[in-house]
Write a protein that holds these residues in place. Structure first.
Motif, PDB file in Angstrom:
ATOM      1  N   GLU A 166       0.791  -1.203  -0.031  1.00  0.00           N
ATOM      2  CA  GLU A 166       0.164  -0.046   0.058  1.00  0.00           C
ATOM      3  C   GLU A 166       0.859   1.308   0.033  1.00  0.00           C
ATOM      4  O   GLU A 166       0.373   2.354  -0.617  1.00  0.00           O
ATOM      5  CB  GLU A 166      -0.927  -0.070   1.133  1.00  0.00           C
ATOM      6  CG  GLU A 166      -1.881  -1.150   0.965  1.00  0.00           C
ATOM      7  CD  GLU A 166      -2.906  -1.177  -0.324  1.00  0.00           C
ATOM      8  OE1 GLU A 166      -3.447   0.183  -0.601  1.00  0.00           O
ATOM      9  OE2 GLU A 166      -3.543  -1.967  -0.799  1.00  0.00           O
ATOM     10  N   ASN A 170       0.916   4.166  -3.121  1.00  0.00           N
ATOM     11  CA  ASN A 170       0.793   5.735  -2.722  1.00  0.00           C
ATOM     12  C   ASN A 170       2.143   6.335  -3.089  1.00  0.00           C
ATOM     13  O   ASN A 170       1.819   7.490  -3.739  1.00  0.00           O
ATOM     14  CB  ASN A 170       0.774   5.839  -1.053  1.00  0.00           C
ATOM     15  CG  ASN A 170       0.441   7.226  -1.005  1.00  0.00           C
ATOM     16  OD1 ASN A 170      -0.490   7.876  -1.273  1.00  0.00           O
ATOM     17  ND2 ASN A 170       1.046   7.818   0.040  1.00  0.00           N
ATOM     18  N   GLN A 174       1.954   9.745  -5.407  1.00  0.00           N
ATOM     19  CA  GLN A 174       2.029  10.863  -4.801  1.00  0.00           C
ATOM     20  C   GLN A 174       3.412  11.327  -5.146  1.00  0.00           C
ATOM     21  O   GLN A 174       3.779  12.603  -5.443  1.00  0.00           O
ATOM     22  CB  GLN A 174       2.063  10.812  -3.449  1.00  0.00           C
ATOM     23  CG  GLN A 174       0.427  10.287  -2.827  1.00  0.00           C
ATOM     24  CD  GLN A 174      -0.632  11.474  -3.476  1.00  0.00           C
ATOM     25  OE1 GLN A 174      -0.452  12.802  -3.554  1.00  0.00           O
ATOM     26  NE2 GLN A 174      -1.652  10.776  -3.985  1.00  0.00           N
TER      27      GLN A 174
END
Length: 182
Positions: A166, A170, A174
């Protein structure tokens, strides 16, 4: 132009008895990974199998102190897992399918991958395989630094570490501006 880089989807990383297995997480992405790979092969896009290769008792490889021996040259553990092995056997003689033995996490480190992509005019790479937070991540970072547009197929990447998986997804979005698609 685009290419698919299929990373480390081998018995040692995916099979239940693999030496450094993602287990069920890796096994659950098999059909999605096959579907993406078949689509790229059918469209005659460049498909790269970037596969970890280690030598037994290599005293110079830093991974030897981090992980148990895995993906050893000449072992069943290094063979492609499940349906991907058959797909590769049926397509590996095509000019659009290429196998890279990699020694480090990134498919770019110490290989001719960047040259192969650039000579074909490829500017966009799609990533699938394992482990999301190790080899897929390091390949994505190198691709970003080399100026490639990057696409991660979320349903075709996995890790043995759910939190790392996870975090990496991200981070891709990002920090690297990666397109993540289902």
């Amino acid at each position: 132009m685009k290419a698919l880089i299929s990373i480390d989807y081998t018995n040692d990383f995916v099979a239940t008895d693999g030496k450094l297995t993602t287990g069920s997480a890796g096994q659950e992405i098999e059909q999605a990974l096959i579907d993406v790979t078949e689509r790229f092969i059918k469209n005659q896009d460049f498909v790269v199998y970037a596969i970890d290769r280690h030598d037994q008792n290599d005293p110079y490889h830093p991974e030897n102190s981090l992980f148990p021996p895995h993906n050893l040259a000449g072992t069943d553990g290094r063979k492609l897992y499940g349906k991907l092995a058959e797909l590769y056997e049926n397509s590996h003689e095509r000019a659009t399918v290429y196998w890279i033995d990699k020694r480090h996490y990134s498919a770019f480190s110490g290989t001719d991958l960047d040259i192969r992509l650039r000579e074909r005019g490829i500017t966009e790479i799609h990533l699938v395989g394992v482990c999301t937070d190790i080899c897929v991540l390091h390949t994505a970072v190198d691709a970003y630094n080399l100026g490639y547009k990057i696409v991660i197929h979320k349903n075709a990447v996995a890790s043995f570490d759910p939190i790392g998986h996870e975090w990496a997804l991200n981070h891709f979005k990002q920090t690297l501006g990666v397109d993540i698609i289902e």
